[in-house]
Design an enzyme around this catalytic site. Structure first.
Site, mmCIF file in Angstrom:
data_model
loop_
_atom_site.group_PDB
_atom_site.id
_atom_site.type_symbol
_atom_site.label_atom_id
_atom_site.label_comp_id
_atom_site.label_asym_id
_atom_site.label_seq_id
_atom_site.Cartn_x
_atom_site.Cartn_y
_atom_site.Cartn_z
ATOM 1 N N LYS A 191 2.748 11.343 -3.168
ATOM 2 C CA LYS A 191 1.648 10.688 -3.910
ATOM 3 C C LYS A 191 0.623 11.607 -4.761
ATOM 4 O O LYS A 191 0.158 11.443 -5.781
ATOM 5 C CB LYS A 191 0.673 9.726 -3.164
ATOM 6 N N ASP A 250 -13.075 5.084 0.804
ATOM 7 C CA ASP A 250 -11.744 5.016 1.079
ATOM 8 C C ASP A 250 -11.134 6.545 1.180
ATOM 9 O O ASP A 250 -11.032 7.009 0.001
ATOM 10 C CB ASP A 250 -10.963 4.311 -0.032
ATOM 11 N N GLU A 287 -7.622 0.393 -4.622
ATOM 12 C CA GLU A 287 -7.501 0.216 -3.100
ATOM 13 C C GLU A 287 -8.705 -0.394 -2.651
ATOM 14 O O GLU A 287 -8.944 -1.114 -1.693
ATOM 15 C CB GLU A 287 -7.197 1.573 -2.496
ATOM 16 N N ASP A 328 0.833 -1.240 0.063
ATOM 17 C CA ASP A 328 0.187 0.128 0.056
ATOM 18 C C ASP A 328 1.010 1.276 0.035
ATOM 19 O O ASP A 328 1.493 1.503 1.105
ATOM 20 C CB ASP A 328 -0.910 -0.014 1.297
#
Length: 621
Positions: free
Chosen positions: A87, A209, A187, A25
């Site tokens: 990210k 999420d 995800e 992850d």
């Protein structure tokens, strides 16, 4: 007495027969790596027993980069060389990053001619995927020490709403880290796998999420081990970082402090804001200190600061439920993923929206890595009898530019991947020997309202009359959501292809507005398409009449007949760029009527020419 090797069901009896695989992850705030060991899926810790690796990298001249907690220790002392939340930059262009994330990045972007943003550090400039590669390398080394061997491959999770560029940037980072990527896994799907939802016979679930830098909402149908994503949405630049910025701005204003030319103060304010947010998840009020200022911050104040951001996530939820052709009552379970779902307001708002208490029994920070590890174990071949099929979807439509600046959609959004679709096109002009292929992404009908992904040229088309060539364009989207496009002229076999690898992604503003615009601008797009189609048809008719007159106009027409046709032609030429499609259509019909006798005369002339020197019986034979 002989000794027997005992193993878990489905496990290899000899250790070396089992391939070492892991799930990663790669998070905005923290990253993790997990694996299946002794039949149990676990996250792997470092030598100090820490499972979470802060997604922070510290760069220093003439020294190896520091990653994780060692890098995080430099956030306040050397903020410009300490890169966090990278990210959010993955797959973004220079201009996009400057406009969208300005003020949210406590480090400097170098001013270069490159389309890819570069971060300025004392060790030189680095790109986002290079920073991410350092994090992945640290996780890889952790796993190989813990497992005692090289990883055969990994599954890396990405936000479901990552576009093609952002996914490609993630793969590039993995390549730099020396990782073999089995698959990029969305995800939300990984979270559903971790919860063991594949074991239930059937049902529809929503996965909410909310991480540090990205938000995803996906609706999945689970049936006998098949995960089918019905619809997905979200925002690739919305998460806990934005909560922190909202709190930090409030605290700076209360303390009457300015961060202009003071990156250290901005970083300090963000650290205090994050700590305050976490404390208020369990407390009703806390005392906050920023510099020499101190004051109270209550959960009610926190809720007021972040409420607009939470509402943005619920707007995306509403849209995705609609895209899945469902009512909220059709959703049986809601899974919470991501550290930001620990915020009480988030949990209560999600429960109210879906009218059900969400599942949050697994650690929201670890659940995605655990699901990725389970999928990696299957893809490594360690569970040959595993019955699990993951069917993800693409988030935005893919298509081609056609004449008049229109977009022909080849693959619609929320189409299950992997997928391959083909469509045939033809040439516009006589003798055309090449064709430019322009690949686009978006929901609108015109090129200017969609994102350009790639261009390439198909050459070697045999010269023919307009419309005779048959050109098949094929779009292929793999299981990672990465696109390749090929074109082939079917009569000659001429081919050309491209792997779409743009150097930038969609901005958060564009992602949020693309779908909204596609709904609010339906009538506008219909009108624009009709205008463009009539304009293209006018160009085709003018091209055809000009070619005919040049070839045999003087031979088959007298002066008066030719002037009649030319007058109708000029009338069409005068209105061909008009925004009134009815006027263009009437002018086309007028020219076609004016030239009808000429078309018939040309046809008869061609037949007589073809039959010259032959008998009717020869043609019958």
């Amino acid at each position: 007495m002989a000794l027997l090797q005992i193993s878990e069901p489905g496990m290899a009896t000899i250790p070396h027969q089992r391939r070492l695989a892991a799930g990663i992850d790669l998070g905005t705030t923290n990253s993790l790596i997990a694996t299946v060991r002794s039949g149990e899926v676990v996250t792997l810790a470092d030598e100090q027993g820490r499972h979470l690796l802060p997604s922070v990298v510290y760069f220093k001249a003439d020294a190896e980069p520091l990653v994780g907690d060692a890098a995080k220790a430099h956030q306040l002392t050397d903020p410009l060389n300490t890169i966090a939340s990278v990210k959010r930059l993955m797959g973004r262009g220079q201009q996009d990053t400057m406009q969208t994330l300005a003020g949210h990045l406590p480090f400097k972007l170098a001013v270069t001619d490159s389309a890819v943003p570069r971060i300025q550090t004392s060790a030189g400039t680095v790109m986002a995927h290079e920073v991410a590669a350092e994090i992945l390398l640290e996780l890889k080394e952790r796993a190989e020490v813990a497992l005692g061997g090289e990883l055969s491959g990994v599954v890396i999770t990405v936000p479901a709403y990552f576009d093609d560029a952002q996914r490609q940037a993630t793969r590039d980072a993995a390549t730099l880290a020396g990782l073999n990527v089995y698959r990029l896994l969305n995800e939300p799907t990984a979270a559903a796998v971790a919860y063991g939802l594949d074991q239930q016979a059937e049902g529809v679930i929503a996965v909410y999420d909310l991480g540090g830098g990205t938000f995803d909402i996906s609706i999945l149908r689970l049936e006998k081990g098949v995960f089918e994503v019905l619809a997905t949405g979200g925002d690739s630049a919305l998460g806990g970082d934005d909560f922190d910025h909202a709190i930090a701005e409030y605290l700076l204003q209360a303390a009457e402090l300015s961060t202009s030319d003071n990156p250290r103060l901005l970083r300090e304010a963000l650290v205090v804001a994050r700590a305050s947010k976490e404390q208020l998840s369990t407390a009703n009020e806390i005392t906050v200190q920023l510099g020499e200022w101190s004051g109270l911050l209550t959960r009610t104040q926190l809720d007021g600061l972040i409420a607009p951001l939470v509402q943005k996530t619920l707007q995306a939820c509403r849209r995705v439920v609609r895209d899945a052709n469902l009512a909220k009552g059709d959703i049986q379970q809601v899974v919470l993923v991501g550290g930001s779902t620990r915020v009480p307001l988030v949990r209560s708002q999600v429960a109210d929206f879906f009218q059900t208490e969400p599942l949050c029994s697994l650690d929201p920070d670890r659940v995605v890595a655990l699901g990725a590890a389970l999928q990696a174990d299957v893809l490594a071949g360690n569970k040959p009898d595993a019955e699990m099929l993951l069917l993800d979807v693409i988030p935005l439509s893919l298509g081609l530019e056609t004449m008049g600046g229109l977009v022909e959609k080849i693959i619609d959004r929320n189409t299950t991947i992997p997928v391959s679709r083909a469509q045939e096109f033809t040439t516009f002009k006589d003798g055309q020997t090449s064709m430019s292929i322009h690949v686009l992404q978006g929901e609108r009908d015109t090129v200017e309202h969609c994102r350009s992904l790639a261009r390439f040229v198909l050459r070697g088309i045999p010269p023919m009359v307009a419309g005779a060539a048959r050109i098949r364009v094929t779009f292929q989207v793999d299981a990672d959501g990465l696109l390749s496009v090929s074109a082939q002229e079917l009569t000659s076999g001429a081919k050309s292809s491209i792997e779409v690898k743009p150097s930038y992604g969609l901005s958060d503003r564009e992602i949020m507005t693309i779908l909204q615009d596609s709904v609010t601008s339906v009538q506008e797009d219909i009108a624009a398409r009709r205008v463009r189609e009539q304009q293209v048809e006018a160009e085709r008719v003018l091209e055809a009449i000009d070619s005919a007159l040049k070839n045999d106009g003087d031979q088959l027409l007298d002066h008066e007949e030719k002037m009649t046709i030319l007058a109708a032609r000029e009338q069409l030429a005068a209105v061909r760029q008009s925004t009134d499609p009815q006027a263009i259509e009437m002018a086309i019909k007028h020219l076609e009527q004016a030239a009808a006798f000429y078309v018939e005369r040309r046809m008869n002339h061609s037949i007589r020419k073809a039959m010259a020197g032959h008998t009717v019986d020869e043609f019958r034979g």
